[in-house]
Design a protein around this motif. Structure first.
Motif, mmCIF file in Angstrom:
data_model
loop_
_atom_site.group_PDB
_atom_site.id
_atom_site.type_symbol
_atom_site.label_atom_id
_atom_site.label_comp_id
_atom_site.label_asym_id
_atom_site.label_seq_id
_atom_site.Cartn_x
_atom_site.Cartn_y
_atom_site.Cartn_z
ATOM 1 N N ALA A 262 -107.032 -39.204 -67.335
ATOM 2 C CA ALA A 262 -108.488 -39.205 -67.191
ATOM 3 C C ALA A 262 -108.975 -40.641 -67.053
ATOM 4 O O ALA A 262 -108.405 -41.559 -67.638
ATOM 5 N N VAL A 263 -110.032 -40.835 -66.272
ATOM 6 C CA VAL A 263 -110.598 -42.165 -66.044
ATOM 7 C C VAL A 263 -112.008 -42.202 -66.623
ATOM 8 O O VAL A 263 -112.832 -41.327 -66.352
ATOM 9 N N VAL A 264 -112.264 -43.242 -67.409
ATOM 10 C CA VAL A 264 -113.557 -43.424 -68.079
ATOM 11 C C VAL A 264 -114.124 -44.775 -67.670
ATOM 12 O O VAL A 264 -113.383 -45.741 -67.467
ATOM 13 N N THR A 265 -115.434 -44.857 -67.541
ATOM 14 C CA THR A 265 -116.100 -46.134 -67.329
ATOM 15 C C THR A 265 -117.432 -46.109 -68.072
ATOM 16 O O THR A 265 -117.739 -45.164 -68.794
ATOM 17 N N ASP A 266 -118.226 -47.164 -67.901
ATOM 18 C CA ASP A 266 -119.556 -47.182 -68.496
ATOM 19 C C ASP A 266 -120.603 -47.111 -67.397
ATOM 20 O O ASP A 266 -120.295 -47.229 -66.210
ATOM 21 N N SER A 267 -121.835 -46.939 -67.783
ATOM 22 C CA SER A 267 -122.888 -46.681 -66.814
ATOM 23 C C SER A 267 -123.216 -47.861 -65.923
ATOM 24 O O SER A 267 -123.863 -47.703 -64.898
ATOM 25 N N THR A 268 -122.784 -49.074 -66.281
ATOM 26 C CA THR A 268 -123.110 -50.236 -65.449
ATOM 27 C C THR A 268 -122.244 -50.330 -64.199
ATOM 28 O O THR A 268 -122.441 -51.231 -63.385
ATOM 29 N N ALA A 269 -121.295 -49.421 -64.017
ATOM 30 C CA ALA A 269 -120.541 -49.394 -62.762
ATOM 31 C C ALA A 269 -121.425 -48.908 -61.617
ATOM 32 O O ALA A 269 -121.156 -49.190 -60.447
ATOM 33 N N TYR A 270 -122.476 -48.166 -61.944
ATOM 34 C CA TYR A 270 -123.450 -47.662 -60.964
ATOM 35 C C TYR A 270 -122.791 -46.937 -59.799
ATOM 36 O O TYR A 270 -123.108 -47.149 -58.630
ATOM 37 N N LEU A 271 -121.860 -46.067 -60.159
ATOM 38 C CA LEU A 271 -121.231 -45.202 -59.173
ATOM 39 C C LEU A 271 -122.200 -44.085 -58.780
ATOM 40 O O LEU A 271 -122.870 -43.517 -59.638
ATOM 41 N N PRO A 272 -122.290 -43.750 -57.497
ATOM 42 C CA PRO A 272 -123.158 -42.633 -57.107
ATOM 43 C C PRO A 272 -122.727 -41.348 -57.805
ATOM 44 O O PRO A 272 -121.528 -41.091 -57.976
ATOM 45 N N PRO A 273 -123.670 -40.525 -58.250
ATOM 46 C CA PRO A 273 -123.334 -39.302 -58.986
ATOM 47 C C PRO A 273 -122.375 -38.388 -58.244
ATOM 48 O O PRO A 273 -121.509 -37.754 -58.851
ATOM 49 N N GLU A 274 -122.532 -38.311 -56.918
ATOM 50 C CA GLU A 274 -121.664 -37.436 -56.139
ATOM 51 C C GLU A 274 -120.207 -37.887 -56.225
ATOM 52 O O GLU A 274 -119.279 -37.073 -56.264
ATOM 53 N N VAL A 275 -120.004 -39.206 -56.265
ATOM 54 C CA VAL A 275 -118.653 -39.757 -56.362
ATOM 55 C C VAL A 275 -118.071 -39.473 -57.744
ATOM 56 O O VAL A 275 -116.900 -39.115 -57.893
ATOM 57 N N VAL A 276 -118.899 -39.639 -58.774
ATOM 58 C CA VAL A 276 -118.464 -39.349 -60.141
ATOM 59 C C VAL A 276 -118.013 -37.898 -60.254
ATOM 60 O O VAL A 276 -116.959 -37.594 -60.834
ATOM 61 N N ASP A 277 -118.783 -36.992 -59.666
ATOM 62 C CA ASP A 277 -118.451 -35.571 -59.729
ATOM 63 C C ASP A 277 -117.177 -35.264 -58.939
ATOM 64 O O ASP A 277 -116.313 -34.507 -59.397
ATOM 65 N N ARG B 131 -113.725 -57.767 -65.568
ATOM 66 C CA ARG B 131 -114.194 -59.138 -65.314
ATOM 67 C C ARG B 131 -115.273 -59.155 -64.240
ATOM 68 O O ARG B 131 -115.464 -60.143 -63.543
ATOM 69 N N SER B 132 -116.000 -58.049 -64.140
ATOM 70 C CA SER B 132 -117.047 -57.945 -63.121
ATOM 71 C C SER B 132 -118.128 -57.020 -63.650
ATOM 72 O O SER B 132 -118.191 -56.724 -64.845
ATOM 73 N N ALA B 133 -119.014 -56.569 -62.765
ATOM 74 C CA ALA B 133 -120.104 -55.675 -63.146
ATOM 75 C C ALA B 133 -120.532 -54.872 -61.926
ATOM 76 O O ALA B 133 -120.132 -55.166 -60.804
ATOM 77 N N ALA B 134 -121.369 -53.861 -62.164
ATOM 78 C CA ALA B 134 -121.859 -52.987 -61.107
ATOM 79 C C ALA B 134 -120.660 -52.447 -60.310
ATOM 80 O O ALA B 134 -119.638 -52.129 -60.892
ATOM 81 N N MET B 135 -120.771 -52.371 -58.982
ATOM 82 C CA MET B 135 -119.658 -51.821 -58.214
ATOM 83 C C MET B 135 -118.466 -52.770 -58.167
ATOM 84 O O MET B 135 -117.399 -52.392 -57.681
ATOM 85 N N GLY B 136 -118.606 -53.994 -58.680
ATOM 86 C CA GLY B 136 -117.437 -54.831 -58.902
ATOM 87 C C GLY B 136 -116.516 -54.161 -59.890
ATOM 88 O O GLY B 136 -115.289 -54.255 -59.796
ATOM 89 N N THR B 137 -117.101 -53.476 -60.856
ATOM 90 C CA THR B 137 -116.346 -52.605 -61.762
ATOM 91 C C THR B 137 -116.091 -51.256 -61.095
ATOM 92 O O THR B 137 -115.006 -50.689 -61.198
ATOM 93 N N GLY B 138 -117.096 -50.760 -60.405
ATOM 94 C CA GLY B 138 -117.021 -49.426 -59.818
ATOM 95 C C GLY B 138 -115.859 -49.237 -58.858
ATOM 96 O O GLY B 138 -115.197 -48.185 -58.875
ATOM 97 N N PHE B 139 -115.590 -50.228 -58.017
ATOM 98 C CA PHE B 139 -114.475 -50.074 -57.076
ATOM 99 C C PHE B 139 -113.134 -50.025 -57.808
ATOM 100 O O PHE B 139 -112.210 -49.322 -57.384
ATOM 101 N N ALA B 140 -113.017 -50.757 -58.914
ATOM 102 C CA ALA B 140 -111.801 -50.673 -59.728
ATOM 103 C C ALA B 140 -111.671 -49.275 -60.328
ATOM 104 O O ALA B 140 -110.569 -48.705 -60.398
ATOM 105 N N VAL B 141 -112.799 -48.710 -60.760
ATOM 106 C CA VAL B 141 -112.803 -47.357 -61.306
ATOM 107 C C VAL B 141 -112.402 -46.348 -60.222
ATOM 108 O O VAL B 141 -111.606 -45.430 -60.466
ATOM 109 N N LEU B 142 -112.932 -46.530 -59.009
ATOM 110 C CA LEU B 142 -112.578 -45.628 -57.911
ATOM 111 C C LEU B 142 -111.082 -45.693 -57.611
ATOM 112 O O LEU B 142 -110.444 -44.656 -57.360
ATOM 113 N N ALA B 143 -110.522 -46.902 -57.620
ATOM 114 C CA ALA B 143 -109.085 -47.042 -57.357
ATOM 115 C C ALA B 143 -108.277 -46.299 -58.415
ATOM 116 O O ALA B 143 -107.290 -45.616 -58.109
ATOM 117 N N ALA B 144 -108.695 -46.428 -59.675
ATOM 118 C CA ALA B 144 -108.006 -45.730 -60.760
ATOM 119 C C ALA B 144 -108.136 -44.225 -60.606
ATOM 120 O O ALA B 144 -107.153 -43.478 -60.755
#
Length: 313
Positions: A4-19, A118-131
């Motif tokens: 399972a992959v977890v992140t925080d809300s500051t990744a600002y991933l679009p809801p559709e992508v999260v789902d 070591r980043s924020a917003a989609m700087g974190t979000g793209f790492a989350v997407l890769a995971a």
């Protein structure tokens, strides 16, 4: 192995992508007008922008509590996940990563891997997407975490703000840098490097600053295929112009997300901020579920966020 992959809300991933990818998002907390609430569900971007637009208006943020993370981790493990990879915004900018790390210690560090992007917003979000894509392909936890680390290491984040005062108040940029920008009426182009917000260059007008964002993105992309994200706070027209310019200048743009910053990061950059995040990580054909390409950018009105109430994010 189910990861399972977890992140925080500051990744600002679009809801559709999260789902689509089944990503779990733990919100930060935002405090304004004498009340504290979870980013996105209780406090919106619009509320933060209105508060900051008023002279003397103040908004503060705080991280999720370790207990917030413990509850999420245990629910995922009870639901069938064998391992968890938890990816968060820079530990230099927030205590969120530390809260997740403390929670992992309670749940079991052999079960939960916590990463600082070591980043924020989609700087974190793209790492989350890769995971999340690696997890969807059935990769083991070590590979899922490695995908996040590799992406975070090369993703670049550039942004401009109308005033540096909000970053100064939140301790995200030095007083000397903020004073210089105000005194000279400059528009600094900022970036996130080694987890910190740093001034990259200075220009005279907002239009030139946005043009520099585009050029910086082009420089990072080179001749390769890239994914990109555009963020803004209360500046949708400026963000759309930036997205249009990126689409025109990046012929190998494979994925584009346009979203408004949530309350937690918005509180520190202020209304009028716009930014671009570029992920040059090669993505193997067929890797993970397909997400919308640049012809149909994701729109998001606001996002979620969280830190221990009363503790600086």
């Amino acid at each position: 192995m189910s990861v399972a992959v977890v992140t925080d809300s500051t990744a600002y991933l679009p809801p559709e992508v999260v789902d689509t990818l089944g990503i779990e998002v733990v919100p930060l907390y935002v405090v304004l007008a004498g009340r504290s609430g979870r980013e996105g569900s209780d406090v919106t971007s619009a509320e933060v922008a209105r508060s900051l637009a008023v002279r003397g208006g103040h908004v503060s943020t705080s991280r999720p509590t370790p207990g917030d993370f413990v509850a999420v981790y245990r629910r995922l493990l009870d639901g069938g996940a064998e391992r968890i990879v938890s990816v968060h915004l820079s530990g230099e900018l927030s205590g969120t990563w530390d809260a997740a790390r403390l929670a992992a210690g309670q749940v079991g560090e052999h079960l939960v891997t916590v990463l600082d992007s070591r980043s924020a917003a989609m700087g974190t979000g793209f790492a989350v997407l890769a995971a999340a894509r690696a997890a969807a392909d059935g990769a083991p936890a070590a590979e899922v975490a490695g995908a996040a680390r590799d992406t975070a290491a090369v993703t670049r984040t550039f942004f401009v703000v109308d005033t540096l005062e909000h970053l100064r108040r939140g301790g995200r940029i030095g007083a000397a840098a903020a004073l210089l920008g105000s005194a000279l009426a400059m528009k600094p182009v900022l970036h996130v490097t080694d987890g910190r917000v740093v001034a990259l260059e200075k220009v005279r007008t907002s239009a030139r600053a946005v043009n520099r964002l585009v050029q910086r993105a082009v420089d990072v992309a080179g001749d390769g295929a890239v994914a990109a994200a555009v963020h803004h706070l209360a500046a949708p027209e400026r963000a759309q112009r930036l997205a249009d310019q990126l689409t025109a200048r990046l012929p190998r743009l494979t994925e584009l997300h346009v979203s408004e910053l949530g309350a937690a990061v918005g509180a520190h950059v202020g209304p009028g901020a716009v930014g671009v995040v570029i992920d040059p990580t090669p993505r193997p054909a067929g890797a993970g579920p397909q997400l919308p390409g640049p012809a149909a950018p994701e729109q998001r009105a606001d996002a979620e966020s969280g830190d221990e109430p009363g503790q600086q994010a």
